[in-house]
Design an enzyme around this catalytic site. Structure first.
Site, short mmCIF file in Angstrom:
data_model
loop_
_atom_site.label_atom_id
_atom_site.label_comp_id
_atom_site.label_asym_id
_atom_site.label_seq_id
_atom_site.Cartn_x
_atom_site.Cartn_y
_atom_site.Cartn_z
N GLU A 1 0.81 -1.22 0.00
CA GLU A 1 0.00 0.00 0.00
C GLU A 1 0.84 1.27 0.00
OE1 GLU A 1 -0.74 -2.67 1.76
OE2 GLU A 1 -2.77 -3.20 1.18
N HIS B 1 -10.35 -5.79 10.79
CA HIS B 1 -10.95 -5.59 9.47
C HIS B 1 -12.36 -5.01 9.56
CE1 HIS B 1 -8.16 -8.70 7.32
NE2 HIS B 1 -7.51 -7.68 7.84
#
Lengths: 334, 414
Positions: A60, A129
């Site tokens: 990322e 998450h």
């Protein structure tokens, strides 16, 4: 008007912008051949090819940085981060670079980049998450943060975000992807301005402010309250930064009572910010202090009953609304 | 550094004050305690005393001009001090209560326990306050009884108090009266009500809305009273004094109140305030208004003292020269319309007093006495009572006691 899912509306916005402007390209993990973890980019790799729909490694920080560089040099990258939870490893790129470059380069260079990423909880994805981290970014000058609650808004706001000359964090929602709604036809070139909230339902007795999936909860709660004779107004923020305080204030001046609902944690959250703004702008209009309802301040549990208990679901929002109304002497019939 | 002198709160209900007269002029030296101006409140003319030594630098509100509470009306500073060019404007400083302006509120001549004595702490939501202010509603009447937490007054309470319709309270919504929304015919004139009329309107609305009234009628044979009064006045003529029927009524009422402590008490939100001394208010009609000066400890006063004091109070009431301490602290009121020839009427209780006596004209009537008919002077009275403070039987006893004293008026002199 077409009946599309939130996911399809996003896809159509991406498709149209790729078509309209060849500076636009997509970048992210598994977005090409696999068509994205949540299939938002389905068909686009086949249609536009690997140059404009670029696959990246799990990196990322690297690909957000690459997006910033491309944007500085004139392209319009739309970077997908699989979920907002993974943006944390790219935080330096987002906060220290994307957000600061226009300022540090004396306004001469901007970063017209969109980072698309879904947040939210409710699918037993547990602590790492299931987060709603959008307020972290809404805190930062130089970023815009958008969080649409329905397909038409997702469509209109994503197109505006791609056309915007500054970095936009575009926060989608895992649970919203399958929600359907009417979306304008492509030829209408429908866009929605960033930084404008929307009154999703009009009411007189209470304002419920929300963004993203929580708007749907607020609307459901408004229906329940209506059965008791209370008309709740629901304000969909649509954009968290810039924050459209005016629309909220106008609503609160009308209803005199306000509940801010959000899925994330309350502390330093959207409700905290709005309560302060409302307290200042609407001091003489309030019948009770602004109230907040938000997720429990714990890492999201895995066990379903605990997850349900931690989320600010309809029952919790409704209870908060009724408690606020009761504080104002308004007790409805059962 | 110049000190701002704000328009002080000189009565419980004033929202504005009018400068009647400046007693000091710009440049005059003032010492702490000096009376520097006279202020007309909604009820009376009050003295404004300086709270600092210095020089009156600037008058910002002239004679005859009005200003909201807290507005700076003058500046006091040191000799030769420059008045800032941008002299503090006529700004209203919210919540400028006397305690933080340095202006002393006049002390009542004698401390009197006043039920529902308005405390400065009225807990209300901001919108409730704003609506009340806009509508001229005094929230102190609802203090502690609001629907919010700890009795906080909230919007619905104000709406109910104002008789708004459509309050979505499924269980408790009471249909309010239809507000007068009719157009004003072009031939009519609309003027601002004076502060006094507004205060009367507010107080009377509050009374009728919150005090459960009941009424007791009685006829009193005042033939002897009138004779005694006549004799008294002949005797007093040399001294230039005079006693009215009303003075005798006031005396009878005061003695009856002391005799009936179960009547002579005020309701205060679940408590009863027992009055030890009879402070009797006398309703005085003004040119366009009404004021109720209070005669203190009437049970300790002779008829002659009552006559002298009530004449003085009535005269000063008409001249607008009453002090705040003279219009508060009553424990009962007497309202007399006999001089207008009204035979009988009923009056609105003046909270927190437990009752008010409406006194009609003494009328010569044929009365059956045994087997004969006699002409007697009969005065009809109606006692209005706060049913929270006391009961019908107590009211009847009080009325009997008043009647006994007026029918045997020597008791009034004893």
């Amino acid at each position: 008007m077409a009946e599309l899912t939130y996911r399809e509306a996003l896809r159509r916005a991406l498709d149209e912008e790729l078509e309209r402007d060849d500076r636009v390209f997509l970048m992210g993990e598994e977005i090409g051949r696999f068509e994205g973890s949540y299939k938002v980019t389905a068909g686009l790799w086949a249609k536009y090819g690997p140059k404009r729909v670029r696959e990246t490694p799990i990196s990322e920080e690297g690909f957000v940085g690459a997006g910033i560089g491309a944007a500085m040099l004139g392209l319009r990258p739309v970077v997908e981060i699989m979920t907002i939870n993974f943006i944390l490893v790219a935080q330096d790129m987002v906060v220290n670079h994307a957000a600061k470059i226009r300022y540090m380069f004396g306004g001469k260079v901007g970063v017209p980049m969109v980072i698309r990423t879904p947040g939210g909880a409710g699918a037993q994805l547990t602590a790492q998450h299931s987060q709603s981290l959008e307020v972290w970014f809404a805190h930062v000058p130089g970023l815009k943060v958008v969080a649409p609650s329905n397909p038409a808004d997702a469509y209109g706001l994503l197109k505006s975000a791609i056309r915007d000359d500054d970095p936009v964090l575009f926060v989608e929602n895992l649970v919203l992807y399958n929600v359907t709604g009417s979306v304008p036809e492509p030829e209408e070139d429908f866009t929605l301005p960033l930084g404008r909230a929307h009154v999703a339902r009009e009411g007189t007795d209470l304002t419920i402010v929300a963004h993203s999936y929580t708007v749907r909860r607020a609307l459901a709660v408004a229906d329940r309250l209506a059965q008791s004779g209370f008309e709740a107004e629901v304000v969909d923020l649509r954009t968290l930064r810039p924050l459209d305080v005016d629309t909220v204030v106008e609503s609160v001046r009308k209803t005199n009572r306000v509940l801010i609902a959000e899925e994330g944690w309350a502390t330093y959250g959207v409700g905290a910010e709005l309560a302060a703004r409302i307290g200042r702008a609407c001091f003489d209009d309030l019948d009770a202090p602004p109230e907040r309802v938000a997720g429990a301040e714990v890492p999201m549990p895995y066990a379903k009953p605990l997850e349900l208990a931690a989320l600010a679901l309809e029952d919790k929002v409704e209870a908060a609304a009724r408690s606020l109304l009761a504080e104002c002497g308004l007790v409805g019939s059962a | 550094m110049a000190v701002e002198i704000p328009m002080p709160r000189l009565s419980d209900t004033m929202e504005q004050g009018t400068v009647a007269r400046w007693l000091k002029h710009e440049g005059d030296r003032v010492a702490e305690g000096d009376v520097i101006a006279e202020i007309d409140t909604d009820k009376a003319t009050m003295e404004l005393t300086a709270f600092e030594d210095g020089v009156l630098l600037k008058i910002l509100v002239g004679e005859g001009e009005s200003a909201d509470l807290g507005t700076t009306i003058a500046l006091i500073g040191s000799e030769g001090e420059e008045v800032p060019e941008a002299a503090p404007p006529l700004e209203q400083r919210e919540g400028a209560a006397p305690s933080d302006t340095g202006q002393r509120e006049p002390e009542p001549a004698e401390p009197v326990a006043r039920p529902s004595q308005p405390t400065e702490e009225v807990k209300a939501s901001p919108i409730a306050r704003r609506m009340a202010t806009d509508a001229g509603l005094d929230l102190r009447g609802l203090a502690g009884r609001g629907s919010g937490p700890d009795g906080r007054i909230v919007k619905v309470d104000v709406e109910r108090a104002l008789g708004a319709e459509g309050v979505p309270v499924a269980q408790t919504a009471a249909p309010g009266p239809t507000p007068a929304t009719g157009q004003t015919p072009a031939s009519d004139e609309v003027i601002e009500a004076t502060p006094m009329l507004r205060a009367v309107a507010q107080r009377m609305s509050e009374s009728k809305a919150t005090v459960p009234h009941f009424y007791l009628d009685a006829e009193i044979d005042v033939s002897r009273t009138l004779e005694v009064r006549e004799e008294l006045n002949q005797a007093l003529a040399d001294e230039g004094e005079k006693v009215s029927v009303n003075d005798l009524v006031v005396r009878a009422v005061a003695l009856a109140l002391i005799e009936h402590p179960k009547f002579h008490r005020s309701w205060d939100d679940g408590k009863l305030v027992l009055h030890k001394s009879a402070h009797v208010g006398i309703a005085v009609a003004l040119d366009d208004g009404l004021i109720v000066p209070v005669l203190r400890s009437v049970e300790q006063k002779s008829v002659r003292e009552i006559a002298r004091e009530s004449r003085d109070l009535a005269e000063r009431a008409r001249a607008g020269k009453l002090r705040q301490s003279e219009i508060e602290g009553g424990t009962f009121t007497v309202s007399n319309l006999g001089m207008f020839g009204i035979p009988s009427f009923s009056a609105v209780v003046n909270p927190p007093e437990p009752g008010i006596l409406a006194v009609g004209a003494a009328v010569r009537r044929a009365v059956v006495e045994g087997d004969t008919v006699e002409i007697r002077s009969i005065m009809a009275v109606t006692l209005s009572v706060d049913h929270r403070a006391t009961s019908g039987a107590e009211g009847a006893r009080l009325l009997a006691s008043i009647k006994r004293r007026l029918e045997q008026p020597l008791l009034l002199l004893a």
